[in-house]
Write a protein that holds these residues in place. Structure first.
Motif, PDB file in Angstrom:
ATOM      1  N   LYS A 168     -12.595   2.774  15.222  1.00 40.89           N
ATOM      2  CA  LYS A 168     -11.926   1.631  15.841  1.00 40.89           C
ATOM      3  C   LYS A 168     -12.357   0.340  15.156  1.00 40.89           C
ATOM      4  N   ALA A 169     -13.623   0.255  14.807  1.00 40.76           N
ATOM      5  CA  ALA A 169     -14.133  -0.927  14.107  1.00 40.76           C
ATOM      6  C   ALA A 169     -13.492  -1.053  12.727  1.00 40.76           C
ATOM      7  N   LEU A 170     -13.309   0.074  12.043  1.00 42.29           N
ATOM      8  CA  LEU A 170     -12.661   0.035  10.735  1.00 42.29           C
ATOM      9  C   LEU A 170     -11.186  -0.318  10.870  1.00 42.29           C
ATOM     10  N   SER A 171     -10.549   0.220  11.906  1.00 40.66           N
ATOM     11  CA  SER A 171      -9.144  -0.107  12.139  1.00 40.66           C
ATOM     12  C   SER A 171      -8.964  -1.598  12.387  1.00 40.66           C
ATOM     13  N   LYS A 172      -9.869  -2.172  13.167  1.00 46.37           N
ATOM     14  CA  LYS A 172      -9.818  -3.618  13.439  1.00 46.37           C
ATOM     15  C   LYS A 172      -9.978  -4.406  12.142  1.00 46.37           C
ATOM     16  N   ALA A 173     -10.921  -3.971  11.306  1.00 52.14           N
ATOM     17  CA  ALA A 173     -11.148  -4.659  10.038  1.00 52.14           C
ATOM     18  C   ALA A 173      -9.939  -4.547   9.121  1.00 52.14           C
ATOM     19  N   SER A 174      -9.315  -3.377   9.080  1.00 48.30           N
ATOM     20  CA  SER A 174      -8.150  -3.206   8.211  1.00 48.30           C
ATOM     21  C   SER A 174      -6.986  -4.068   8.679  1.00 48.30           C
ATOM     22  N   GLU A 175      -6.853  -4.240  10.004  1.00 48.60           N
ATOM     23  CA  GLU A 175      -5.817  -5.116  10.531  1.00 48.60           C
ATOM     24  C   GLU A 175      -6.099  -6.572  10.171  1.00 48.60           C
ATOM     25  N   GLU A 176      -7.360  -6.962  10.249  1.00 46.83           N
ATOM     26  CA  GLU A 176      -7.741  -8.336   9.895  1.00 46.83           C
ATOM     27  C   GLU A 176      -7.458  -8.618   8.420  1.00 46.83           C
ATOM     28  N   LEU A 177      -7.633  -7.604   7.591  1.00 47.93           N
ATOM     29  CA  LEU A 177      -7.461  -7.766   6.153  1.00 47.93           C
ATOM     30  C   LEU A 177      -6.013  -7.568   5.703  1.00 47.93           C
ATOM     31  N   HIS A 178      -5.158  -7.083   6.609  1.00 48.43           N
ATOM     32  CA  HIS A 178      -3.740  -6.859   6.288  1.00 48.43           C
ATOM     33  C   HIS A 178      -3.594  -6.005   5.023  1.00 48.43           C
ATOM     34  N   VAL A 179      -4.191  -4.832   5.062  1.00 44.54           N
ATOM     35  CA  VAL A 179      -4.151  -3.929   3.910  1.00 44.54           C
ATOM     36  C   VAL A 179      -2.708  -3.579   3.573  1.00 44.54           C
ATOM     37  N   ASP A 180      -2.356  -3.797   2.329  1.00 42.88           N
ATOM     38  CA  ASP A 180      -0.980  -3.594   1.873  1.00 42.88           C
ATOM     39  C   ASP A 180      -0.992  -2.752   0.606  1.00 42.88           C
ATOM     40  N   LEU A 181      -0.516  -1.519   0.695  1.00 42.13           N
ATOM     41  CA  LEU A 181      -0.494  -0.622  -0.459  1.00 42.13           C
ATOM     42  C   LEU A 181       0.855  -0.652  -1.152  1.00 42.13           C
ATOM     43  N   ASN A 182       0.815  -0.562  -2.476  1.00 43.60           N
ATOM     44  CA  ASN A 182       2.027  -0.319  -3.243  1.00 43.60           C
ATOM     45  C   ASN A 182       2.585   1.030  -2.794  1.00 43.60           C
ATOM     46  N   PRO A 183       3.867   1.113  -2.462  1.00 47.73           N
ATOM     47  CA  PRO A 183       4.441   2.363  -1.941  1.00 47.73           C
ATOM     48  C   PRO A 183       4.220   3.583  -2.827  1.00 47.73           C
ATOM     49  N   ARG A 184       4.040   3.371  -4.123  1.00 49.63           N
ATOM     50  CA  ARG A 184       3.840   4.522  -5.009  1.00 49.63           C
ATOM     51  C   ARG A 184       2.543   5.250  -4.697  1.00 49.63           C
ATOM     52  N   TYR A 185       1.622   4.576  -3.989  1.00 42.47           N
ATOM     53  CA  TYR A 185       0.340   5.188  -3.658  1.00 42.47           C
ATOM     54  C   TYR A 185       0.247   5.619  -2.199  1.00 42.47           C
ATOM     55  N   GLY A 186       1.280   5.375  -1.405  1.00 42.97           N
ATOM     56  CA  GLY A 186       1.282   5.814  -0.018  1.00 42.97           C
ATOM     57  C   GLY A 186       1.302   4.662   0.961  1.00 42.97           C
ATOM     58  N   ALA A 187       1.337   4.993   2.241  1.00 40.96           N
ATOM     59  CA  ALA A 187       1.326   3.994   3.312  1.00 40.96           C
ATOM     60  C   ALA A 187       0.723   4.628   4.558  1.00 40.96           C
ATOM     61  N   TRP A 188       0.146   3.777   5.408  1.00 39.74           N
ATOM     62  CA  TRP A 188      -0.516   4.285   6.611  1.00 39.74           C
ATOM     63  C   TRP A 188       0.073   3.651   7.866  1.00 39.74           C
ATOM     64  N   ASP A 189       0.201   4.474   8.909  1.00 37.99           N
ATOM     65  CA  ASP A 189       0.639   4.001  10.217  1.00 37.99           C
ATOM     66  C   ASP A 189      -0.582   4.014  11.135  1.00 37.99           C
ATOM     67  N   VAL A 190      -1.136   2.818  11.411  1.00 39.90           N
ATOM     68  CA  VAL A 190      -2.377   2.760  12.168  1.00 39.90           C
ATOM     69  C   VAL A 190      -2.190   3.218  13.602  1.00 39.90           C
ATOM     70  N   GLN A 191      -1.002   3.044  14.149  1.00 38.65           N
ATOM     71  CA  GLN A 191      -0.755   3.454  15.525  1.00 38.65           C
ATOM     72  C   GLN A 191      -0.792   4.978  15.677  1.00 38.65           C
ATOM     73  N   LYS A 192      -0.206   5.668  14.729  1.00 39.17           N
ATOM     74  CA  LYS A 192      -0.158   7.129  14.797  1.00 39.17           C
ATOM     75  C   LYS A 192      -1.370   7.777  14.116  1.00 39.17           C
ATOM     76  N   SER A 193      -2.152   6.961  13.421  1.00 34.84           N
ATOM     77  CA  SER A 193      -3.285   7.490  12.657  1.00 34.84           C
ATOM     78  C   SER A 193      -2.853   8.661  11.782  1.00 34.84           C
ATOM     79  N   SER A 194      -1.750   8.475  11.106  1.00 34.89           N
ATOM     80  CA  SER A 194      -1.248   9.520  10.230  1.00 34.89           C
ATOM     81  C   SER A 194      -0.582   8.885   9.018  1.00 34.89           C
ATOM     82  N   ARG A 195      -0.460   9.668   7.993  1.00 31.82           N
ATOM     83  CA  ARG A 195       0.110   9.176   6.763  1.00 31.82           C
ATOM     84  C   ARG A 195       1.623   9.255   6.812  1.00 31.82           C
ATOM     85  N   VAL A 196       2.295   8.221   6.378  1.00 31.76           N
ATOM     86  CA  VAL A 196       3.754   8.210   6.375  1.00 31.76           C
ATOM     87  C   VAL A 196       4.288   9.181   5.344  1.00 31.76           C
TER      88      VAL A 196
END
Length: 216
Positions: A168-196
């Motif tokens: 939960k602490a890491l999730s909070k930090a990732s939200e604060e940092l607005h982690v943004d991946l190039n789609p070619r490397y994947g994407a994450w859905d923090v609500q579902k805790s699963s990979r898109v």
């Protein structure tokens, strides 16, 4: 100290298993970026340089061409794994900073010395980290700092790195940092805790000591 050393050997596997907690919303707003974390770019060039460091270390460790090609084949997700580590490093550092946690050079050296004793020396430790986690020797200390930050964060939260409070602490930090991946490397859905893009593995299976292979 023994428990701390043992934890260090499996922490990266635990982080890899729980990596879906990291958020990403890849888009084309940052050309040339593999990821943007806290407004700072991890460029494709930086990612490729890090991957090439690992490949060179693997080549040096396995001079036989056939065996080397087998290593390359078994680490086919190296680019995504490496970007995962680069992003996670920044997210975990933010989470630790939020809790007032820091790691000293002396603490890193103490951990390294303990792990070297277990691995049969400096070379043995470098080889173990290269084989298990895809960490090139030049970045071994950086990874040990990451693991120390994780241990201290878990202790500060009164939990351990496998429990929801830690992630939960890491999730909070990732939200604060607005982690943004190039789609070619994947994407994450923090609500579902699963990979898109579940069809494109982000993290290769790694086996924790005494446990089963962990997958994202």
């Amino acid at each position: 100290m023994h428990r701390r050393r043992r934890t260090a050997l499996v922490l990266t596997a635990a982080i890899a298993a729980a990596a879906p907690l990291l958020t990403a919303c890849g888009n084309d707003a940052h050309p040339g970026a593999a990821a943007v974390v806290g407004g700072q770019r991890i460029t494709v060039t930086q990612l490729e340089d890090r991957v090439n460091e690992v490949r060179r270390a693997q080549r040096a460790a396995v001079p036989d061409e056939t065996q080397y090609q087998q290593v390359v084949s078994s680490t086919s997700s190296l680019t995504r794994d490496t970007l995962h580590n680069m992003v996670l490093d920044r997210v975990l550092h933010r989470a630790a900073r939020d809790q007032g946690i820091s790691v000293t050079r002396n603490e890193i050296q103490q951990m390294r010395e303990g792990l070297e004793q277990q691995a049969g020396g400096s070379k043995g430790l470098q080889t173990a980290w290269l084989q298990k986690y895809g960490i090139a020797p030049a970045h071994l200390d950086d990874n040990l700092r990451l693991q120390l930050e994780a241990q201290k964060l878990a202790e500060k939260l009164g939990t351990d790195t496998s429990q929801p409070a830690f992630w939960k602490a890491l999730s909070k930090a990732s939200e604060e940092l607005h982690v943004d991946l190039n789609p070619r490397y994947g994407a994450w859905d923090v609500q579902k805790s699963s990979r898109v893009d579940a069809g494109t593995p982000w993290v290769r299976e790694v086996t924790a000591a005494g446990g089963q292979p962990a997958t994202a």
